[in-house]
Design a protein around this motif. Structure first.
Motif, PDB file in Angstrom:
ATOM      1  N   ALA A  74       0.852  -1.319   0.002  1.00 40.19           N
ATOM      2  CA  ALA A  74      -0.197   0.021   0.495  1.00 40.19           C
ATOM      3  C   ALA A  74       1.209   1.241  -0.171  1.00 40.19           C
ATOM      4  CB  ALA A  74      -0.804   0.385   0.997  1.00 40.19           C
TER       5      ALA A  74
ATOM      6  N   ARG B 126       2.308   1.132  -3.360  1.00 40.81           N
ATOM      7  CA  ARG B 126       1.757   2.390  -4.966  1.00 40.81           C
ATOM      8  C   ARG B 126       1.173   3.764  -4.722  1.00 40.81           C
ATOM      9  NH1 ARG B 126      -2.030  -1.541  -7.840  1.00 40.81           N
ATOM     10  NH2 ARG B 126      -1.646  -4.023  -6.671  1.00 40.81           N
ATOM     11  N   PHE B 127       0.856   3.869  -3.377  1.00 38.45           N
ATOM     12  CA  PHE B 127       1.241   5.299  -2.858  1.00 38.45           C
ATOM     13  C   PHE B 127       1.973   6.792  -3.239  1.00 38.45           C
ATOM     14  CE2 PHE B 127       1.001   9.248  -0.109  1.00 38.45           C
ATOM     15  CZ  PHE B 127       0.278   9.576  -0.875  1.00 38.45           C
TER      16      PHE B 127
ATOM     17  N   GLY C  52      -5.913   6.749  -8.131  1.00 37.66           N
ATOM     18  CA  GLY C  52      -7.182   6.526  -7.557  1.00 37.66           C
ATOM     19  C   GLY C  52      -7.367   5.205  -7.830  1.00 37.66           C
ATOM     20  N   ALA C  53      -7.022   4.350  -9.005  1.00 34.06           N
ATOM     21  CA  ALA C  53      -7.027   2.931  -9.511  1.00 34.06           C
ATOM     22  C   ALA C  53      -6.307   2.357  -8.975  1.00 34.06           C
ATOM     23  CB  ALA C  53      -7.608   3.156 -10.184  1.00 34.06           C
TER      24      ALA C  53
ATOM     25  N   ILE D  68      -4.212   2.777  -5.832  1.00 36.56           N
ATOM     26  CA  ILE D  68      -4.245   2.710  -4.866  1.00 36.56           C
ATOM     27  C   ILE D  68      -5.274   2.159  -4.687  1.00 36.56           C
ATOM     28  CG2 ILE D  68      -4.765   4.258  -2.876  1.00 36.56           C
ATOM     29  CD1 ILE D  68      -3.208   6.821  -3.576  1.00 36.56           C
ATOM     30  N   SER D  69      -6.384   1.626  -5.459  1.00 35.96           N
ATOM     31  CA  SER D  69      -7.274   1.110  -4.550  1.00 35.96           C
ATOM     32  C   SER D  69      -7.452   0.110  -5.441  1.00 35.96           C
ATOM     33  CB  SER D  69      -8.881   1.966  -4.975  1.00 35.96           C
ATOM     34  OG  SER D  69      -8.891   1.739  -6.461  1.00 35.96           O
ATOM     35  N   LYS D  70      -6.025  -0.027  -5.809  1.00 34.63           N
ATOM     36  CA  LYS D  70      -5.570  -1.968  -6.588  1.00 34.63           C
ATOM     37  C   LYS D  70      -7.387  -2.361  -7.510  1.00 34.63           C
ATOM     38  CE  LYS D  70      -3.452  -4.419  -4.315  1.00 34.63           C
ATOM     39  NZ  LYS D  70      -3.116  -5.660  -3.166  1.00 34.63           N
ATOM     40  N   ARG D  71      -7.858  -1.850  -8.329  1.00 32.46           N
ATOM     41  CA  ARG D  71      -8.666  -1.829  -9.065  1.00 32.46           C
ATOM     42  C   ARG D  71      -8.171  -1.151 -10.221  1.00 32.46           C
ATOM     43  NH1 ARG D  71     -13.717  -2.557  -6.654  1.00 32.46           N
ATOM     44  NH2 ARG D  71     -15.013  -1.479  -8.548  1.00 32.46           N
TER      45      ARG D  71
ATOM     46  N   THR E  62      -6.295  -1.747 -12.550  1.00 34.98           N
ATOM     47  CA  THR E  62      -5.155  -1.596 -12.696  1.00 34.98           C
ATOM     48  C   THR E  62      -4.127  -1.823 -14.118  1.00 34.98           C
ATOM     49  OG1 THR E  62      -4.618  -2.395 -10.434  1.00 34.98           O
ATOM     50  CG2 THR E  62      -2.602  -2.700 -11.517  1.00 34.98           C
TER      51      THR E  62
ATOM     52  N   SER F  72      -0.028  -6.590  -9.222  1.00 36.47           N
ATOM     53  CA  SER F  72      -0.983  -6.669  -9.442  1.00 36.47           C
ATOM     54  C   SER F  72      -1.758  -7.545 -10.555  1.00 36.47           C
ATOM     55  CB  SER F  72      -2.007  -5.169  -9.686  1.00 36.47           C
ATOM     56  OG  SER F  72      -1.987  -4.774  -9.018  1.00 36.47           O
TER      57      SER F  72
END
Length: 313
Positions: A70, A73-74, A125-126, A128-131, A133, A177
């Motif tokens: 985390a 990624r940030f 945002g994607a 960080i939220s792992k969506r 990717t 990811s």
């Protein structure tokens, strides 16, 4: 007539063997003879020291290890978040620069900046939220490329090397990811998920070191700078080939963090000074590369590395 009991010797019956093929045989297999290590061998001493350092890195990073992905990624996307905020707060100056110095038409300059803001915020945002990717990394890569051409910095060596390292960090995010793609096309050769991940990890860790290469090529030389450059370059080579990659990446995280605080100290420069924005840009880009190295510390170098080959041989 007395009967006598006659004992007739019978051949010994083999005991029941529930493992007729010998798979449960505990007898050790013959191995090649290895001479005992010489304690006075310098290479053996170096290996022992490296092992101790690696153990210490593992112990120190253990409390942070669950949070490293985390944090990494940030930090990787923090430069995009800062850039989007800078464009929004300096919208007039950005439009003026693109129209005056880059000859952008009025509408194109606005669309260019708006595209950068939307993609950087959504992509960050994607990540960080792992969506989504894959799409986020592709969008952020497109921002890096079009900004290089849009601001005319593509042929600037420092900008080029730094952005190669940022791309390396994005590739580390992508490899971290990766999920198995269930859509397969019959009859077409495909790489397994592990194979693709190995190649992305290799490309990511090689590109990460270009920031330090740029640091070596610029600035004034001194004795301390030469020493730091030699040690840092050795750590970069170890990261690139994947030899003791975790603790060499951890060393680069520490080195770049100290360098970033003392050299790119934009907060110590007056807000009206033109150098402030450049230092701020370099500071957050360095943080992004530190984030990529943190992902490397967490994931390891991948299959295409010396560390993994040593496990096989």
């Amino acid at each position: 007539m007395s009967t006598q009991r006659i004992n007739i010797a019978r051949p010994a019956q083999p005991a029941f063997n529930n493992d007729p093929h010998g798979f449960g045989n505990a007898r050790p297999m013959p191995q090649a003879y290895r001479a005992p290590a010489n304690p006075d061998d310098p290479l053996a001493k170096l290996r022992a020291i490296a092992g101790q350092v690696e153990d210490q890195v593992e112990i120190i990073s253990q409390p942070l290890k669950p949070h490293l992905p985390a944090i990494g990624r940030f930090l990787i996307v923090v430069t995009f978040l800062e850039d989007a905020l800078r464009i929004m707060t300096q919208w007039g100056d950005q439009v003026w620069y693109l129209q005056k110095h880059r000859s952008f038409p009025w509408g194109i300059s606005h669309l260019f900046l708006l595209f950068n803001i939307v993609v950087m915020l959504a992509g960050s945002g994607a990540v960080i939220s792992k969506r989504y990717t894959e799409y986020a990394v592709a969008g952020l890569l497109s921002v890096v490329i079009i900004q290089g051409f849009g601001y005319g910095l593509i042929f600037d060596l420092t900008f080029f090397l730094r952005n190669l390292s940022v791309i390396g960090g994005l590739l580390m995010v992508f490899s971290d990811s990766m999920v198995r793609n269930k859509a397969r096309f019959a009859g077409l050769p495909t790489l397994s998920e592990n194979d693709r991940r190995k190649y992305f990890q290799l490309a990511g860790r090689v590109l990460l070191i270009f920031l330090f290469v740029g640091f070596i090529l610029q600035g004034e030389w001194s004795i301390s700078r030469v020493f730091v450059s030699i040690v840092g370059l050795a750590a970069c080579i170890m990261v690139a080939i994947g030899f003791k990659a975790k603790w060499s990446a951890a060393f680069l995280v520490l080195l770049l963090s100290v360098f970033n605080v003392f050299v790119n100290n934009w907060w110590a420069v007056h807000s009206a000074h033109p150098q402030r924005d450049f230092l701020k840009y370099d500071f957050f880009q360095t943080l992004s590369i530190v984030g990529g190295l943190l992902l490397l510390v967490n994931m390891g170098p991948g299959g295409l590395s010396v560390d993994e080959k040593k496990k096989i041989y």
